[in-house]
Design a protein around this motif. Structure first.
Motif, PDB file in Angstrom:
ATOM      1  N   ILE A 149     139.661 -36.141   2.921  1.00  0.00           N
ATOM      2  CA  ILE A 149     140.592 -36.864   2.047  1.00  0.00           C
ATOM      3  C   ILE A 149     140.849 -36.045   0.787  1.00  0.00           C
ATOM      4  O   ILE A 149     141.998 -35.860   0.362  1.00  0.00           O
ATOM      5  CB  ILE A 149     140.045 -38.262   1.687  1.00  0.00           C
ATOM      6  N   LYS A 150     139.777 -35.543   0.188  1.00  0.00           N
ATOM      7  CA  LYS A 150     139.933 -34.730  -1.021  1.00  0.00           C
ATOM      8  C   LYS A 150     140.732 -33.464  -0.735  1.00  0.00           C
ATOM      9  O   LYS A 150     141.592 -33.066  -1.531  1.00  0.00           O
ATOM     10  CB  LYS A 150     138.557 -34.385  -1.597  1.00  0.00           C
ATOM     11  N   ARG A 151     140.467 -32.848   0.405  1.00  0.00           N
ATOM     12  CA  ARG A 151     141.177 -31.615   0.756  1.00  0.00           C
ATOM     13  C   ARG A 151     142.670 -31.880   0.960  1.00  0.00           C
ATOM     14  O   ARG A 151     143.516 -31.114   0.504  1.00  0.00           O
ATOM     15  CB  ARG A 151     140.569 -31.000   2.023  1.00  0.00           C
ATOM     16  N   LEU A 152     142.996 -32.977   1.647  1.00  0.00           N
ATOM     17  CA  LEU A 152     144.404 -33.308   1.868  1.00  0.00           C
ATOM     18  C   LEU A 152     145.103 -33.601   0.544  1.00  0.00           C
ATOM     19  O   LEU A 152     146.242 -33.173   0.327  1.00  0.00           O
ATOM     20  CB  LEU A 152     144.517 -34.502   2.815  1.00  0.00           C
ATOM     21  N   MET A 153     144.432 -34.321  -0.348  1.00  0.00           N
ATOM     22  CA  MET A 153     145.034 -34.630  -1.644  1.00  0.00           C
ATOM     23  C   MET A 153     145.301 -33.359  -2.444  1.00  0.00           C
ATOM     24  O   MET A 153     146.351 -33.225  -3.087  1.00  0.00           O
ATOM     25  CB  MET A 153     144.135 -35.591  -2.423  1.00  0.00           C
ATOM     26  N   GLU A 154     144.377 -32.426  -2.385  1.00  0.00           N
ATOM     27  CA  GLU A 154     144.585 -31.148  -3.072  1.00  0.00           C
ATOM     28  C   GLU A 154     145.741 -30.377  -2.441  1.00  0.00           C
ATOM     29  O   GLU A 154     146.575 -29.787  -3.140  1.00  0.00           O
ATOM     30  CB  GLU A 154     143.301 -30.325  -3.013  1.00  0.00           C
ATOM     31  N   GLN A 155     145.787 -30.387  -1.116  1.00  0.00           N
ATOM     32  CA  GLN A 155     146.825 -29.644  -0.395  1.00  0.00           C
ATOM     33  C   GLN A 155     148.224 -30.131  -0.749  1.00  0.00           C
ATOM     34  O   GLN A 155     149.157 -29.328  -0.895  1.00  0.00           O
ATOM     35  CB  GLN A 155     146.590 -29.776   1.111  1.00  0.00           C
ATOM     36  N   TYR A 156     148.377 -31.441  -0.898  1.00  0.00           N
ATOM     37  CA  TYR A 156     149.700 -32.023  -1.147  1.00  0.00           C
ATOM     38  C   TYR A 156     149.917 -32.418  -2.608  1.00  0.00           C
ATOM     39  O   TYR A 156     150.947 -33.011  -2.929  1.00  0.00           O
ATOM     40  CB  TYR A 156     149.916 -33.232  -0.236  1.00  0.00           C
ATOM     41  N   GLY A 157     148.969 -32.099  -3.469  1.00  0.00           N
ATOM     42  CA  GLY A 157     149.133 -32.398  -4.885  1.00  0.00           C
ATOM     43  C   GLY A 157     149.138 -33.885  -5.195  1.00  0.00           C
ATOM     44  O   GLY A 157     149.860 -34.334  -6.093  1.00  0.00           O
ATOM     45  N   LEU A 158     148.322 -34.657  -4.488  1.00  0.00           N
ATOM     46  CA  LEU A 158     148.263 -36.105  -4.681  1.00  0.00           C
ATOM     47  C   LEU A 158     147.232 -36.452  -5.749  1.00  0.00           C
ATOM     48  O   LEU A 158     146.163 -35.845  -5.812  1.00  0.00           O
ATOM     49  CB  LEU A 158     147.896 -36.799  -3.366  1.00  0.00           C
ATOM     50  N   GLU A 159     147.537 -37.442  -6.563  1.00  0.00           N
ATOM     51  CA  GLU A 159     146.637 -37.822  -7.649  1.00  0.00           C
ATOM     52  C   GLU A 159     146.170 -39.268  -7.578  1.00  0.00           C
ATOM     53  O   GLU A 159     145.098 -39.603  -8.081  1.00  0.00           O
ATOM     54  CB  GLU A 159     147.320 -37.582  -8.999  1.00  0.00           C
ATOM     55  N   LYS A 160     146.963 -40.143  -6.968  1.00  0.00           N
ATOM     56  CA  LYS A 160     146.635 -41.575  -6.975  1.00  0.00           C
ATOM     57  C   LYS A 160     146.881 -42.154  -5.583  1.00  0.00           C
ATOM     58  O   LYS A 160     147.831 -42.889  -5.342  1.00  0.00           O
ATOM     59  CB  LYS A 160     147.497 -42.291  -8.019  1.00  0.00           C
ATOM     60  N   SER A 161     146.001 -41.820  -4.655  1.00  0.00           N
ATOM     61  CA  SER A 161     146.145 -42.284  -3.276  1.00  0.00           C
ATOM     62  C   SER A 161     145.353 -43.562  -3.048  1.00  0.00           C
ATOM     63  O   SER A 161     144.411 -43.880  -3.775  1.00  0.00           O
ATOM     64  CB  SER A 161     145.649 -41.213  -2.297  1.00  0.00           C
ATOM     65  N   ILE A 162     145.722 -44.272  -1.999  1.00  0.00           N
ATOM     66  CA  ILE A 162     144.926 -45.381  -1.484  1.00  0.00           C
ATOM     67  C   ILE A 162     144.593 -45.049  -0.037  1.00  0.00           C
ATOM     68  O   ILE A 162     145.439 -44.524   0.696  1.00  0.00           O
ATOM     69  CB  ILE A 162     145.673 -46.731  -1.581  1.00  0.00           C
ATOM     70  N   TYR A 163     143.340 -45.316   0.362  1.00  0.00           N
ATOM     71  CA  TYR A 163     142.928 -45.074   1.746  1.00  0.00           C
ATOM     72  C   TYR A 163     142.745 -46.406   2.448  1.00  0.00           C
ATOM     73  O   TYR A 163     142.076 -47.312   1.933  1.00  0.00           O
ATOM     74  CB  TYR A 163     141.625 -44.278   1.804  1.00  0.00           C
ATOM     75  N   ILE A 164     143.337 -46.535   3.626  1.00  0.00           N
ATOM     76  CA  ILE A 164     143.285 -47.780   4.389  1.00  0.00           C
ATOM     77  C   ILE A 164     142.496 -47.530   5.667  1.00  0.00           C
ATOM     78  O   ILE A 164     142.862 -46.669   6.475  1.00  0.00           O
ATOM     79  CB  ILE A 164     144.706 -48.281   4.713  1.00  0.00           C
ATOM     80  N   GLY A 165     141.398 -48.265   5.840  1.00  0.00           N
ATOM     81  CA  GLY A 165     140.549 -48.075   7.005  1.00  0.00           C
ATOM     82  C   GLY A 165     139.803 -49.336   7.362  1.00  0.00           C
ATOM     83  O   GLY A 165     139.875 -50.344   6.644  1.00  0.00           O
ATOM     84  N   ASP A 166     139.058 -49.274   8.465  1.00  0.00           N
ATOM     85  CA  ASP A 166     138.471 -50.500   9.012  1.00  0.00           C
ATOM     86  C   ASP A 166     136.951 -50.475   9.140  1.00  0.00           C
ATOM     87  O   ASP A 166     136.376 -51.414   9.699  1.00  0.00           O
ATOM     88  CB  ASP A 166     139.073 -50.777  10.400  1.00  0.00           C
ATOM     89  N   THR A 167     136.285 -49.439   8.653  1.00  0.00           N
ATOM     90  CA  THR A 167     134.836 -49.362   8.824  1.00  0.00           C
ATOM     91  C   THR A 167     134.131 -49.042   7.509  1.00  0.00           C
ATOM     92  O   THR A 167     134.755 -48.594   6.541  1.00  0.00           O
ATOM     93  CB  THR A 167     134.446 -48.279   9.848  1.00  0.00           C
ATOM     94  N   GLN A 168     132.826 -49.241   7.514  1.00  0.00           N
ATOM     95  CA  GLN A 168     132.015 -48.881   6.354  1.00  0.00           C
ATOM     96  C   GLN A 168     132.143 -47.387   6.051  1.00  0.00           C
ATOM     97  O   GLN A 168     132.174 -46.984   4.885  1.00  0.00           O
ATOM     98  CB  GLN A 168     130.545 -49.243   6.617  1.00  0.00           C
ATOM     99  N   MET A 169     132.214 -46.567   7.107  1.00  0.00           N
ATOM    100  CA  MET A 169     132.385 -45.126   6.910  1.00  0.00           C
ATOM    101  C   MET A 169     133.680 -44.813   6.170  1.00  0.00           C
ATOM    102  O   MET A 169     133.727 -43.906   5.330  1.00  0.00           O
ATOM    103  CB  MET A 169     132.363 -44.400   8.258  1.00  0.00           C
TER     104      MET A 169
END
Length: 209
Positions: A149-169
């Protein structure tokens, strides 16, 4: 700061391919590893969704040496992608309309712990490529979800993302990446902490907008 992007988990969040995967894995075991007497159920698959390959191998084949367990797991996952490219999985109801609407306002991404080729099966079979700006998986980087997640945000210059998922992981990965998390409570897993949640993918529109 306003959100500038939405990052999705895949299994249990955008689609459910557990039935198709269980069938594929059993066919591959019977054909290529007849000495491994194991029947993999749909519930087995749902229980390991979101794990990296080594963890899947240890969970499915605990009595085998890890080298052999990994070899078998890599093979069944390779065959799985061939299978899914032909038949796809089951999209959650209303998914494409949600993606279409959200993509008008936000760049959309996928980060998953899957092998290379798996996200492409989802995108290509269901013709959803046009809604996503990019994706990253552990098969590409050798890293787990939080790092990706951090790598993708750096790659695309993202600063304020939300992650949507279904598990504790997924929740732990979002915390590791330092971003907002939304629990897809209709998926496979549970979350130990009280977190914002949605009961269907359609509810995402009201939550985000």
């Amino acid at each position: 700061m306003k959100r500038d992007s939405i990052i999705f988990d895949l299994d249990g969040t955008l689609w459910d391919s557990s039935k198709q995967i269980a069938k594929s894995w059993n066919q591959t075991l019977q054909k290529k590893f007849p000495d491994v007497h194991k029947e993999i159920t749909q519930n087995d698959v749902m229980g390991i969704m979101g794990m990296v390959t080594e963890d899947i191998a240890r969970t499915l084949f605990p009595d085998l040496e890890i080298e052999r367990a990994m070899a078998i797991t890599n093979t069944i996952c390779e065959e799985e992608c061939i299978h899914l490219r032909k038949i796809g999985g089951t999209l959650y109801s209303g998914l494409e309309e949600v993606l279409k609407t959200l993509s008008l306002s936000y760049p959309l991404f996928i980060v998953s712990n899957c092998q290379c080729g798996y996200i492409e099966c989802f995108l290509e079979y269901h013709k959803l490529e046009r809604y996503f700006k990019g994706f990253l998986c552990s098969g590409q980087t050798g890293k787990r979800k939080g790092e990706n997640i951090k790598r993708l945000m750096e790659q695309y210059g993202l600063e304020k993302s939300i992650y949507i998922g279904d598990t504790q992981m997924d929740y732990e990965a979002a915390k590791q990446a330092g971003i907002e998390f939304l629990y897809a409570a209709y998926g496979f897993g549970t979350i130990s902490d009280p977190v914002p949640s949605i009961l269907s993918i359609k509810e995402l529109l009201n939550y985000i907008q």
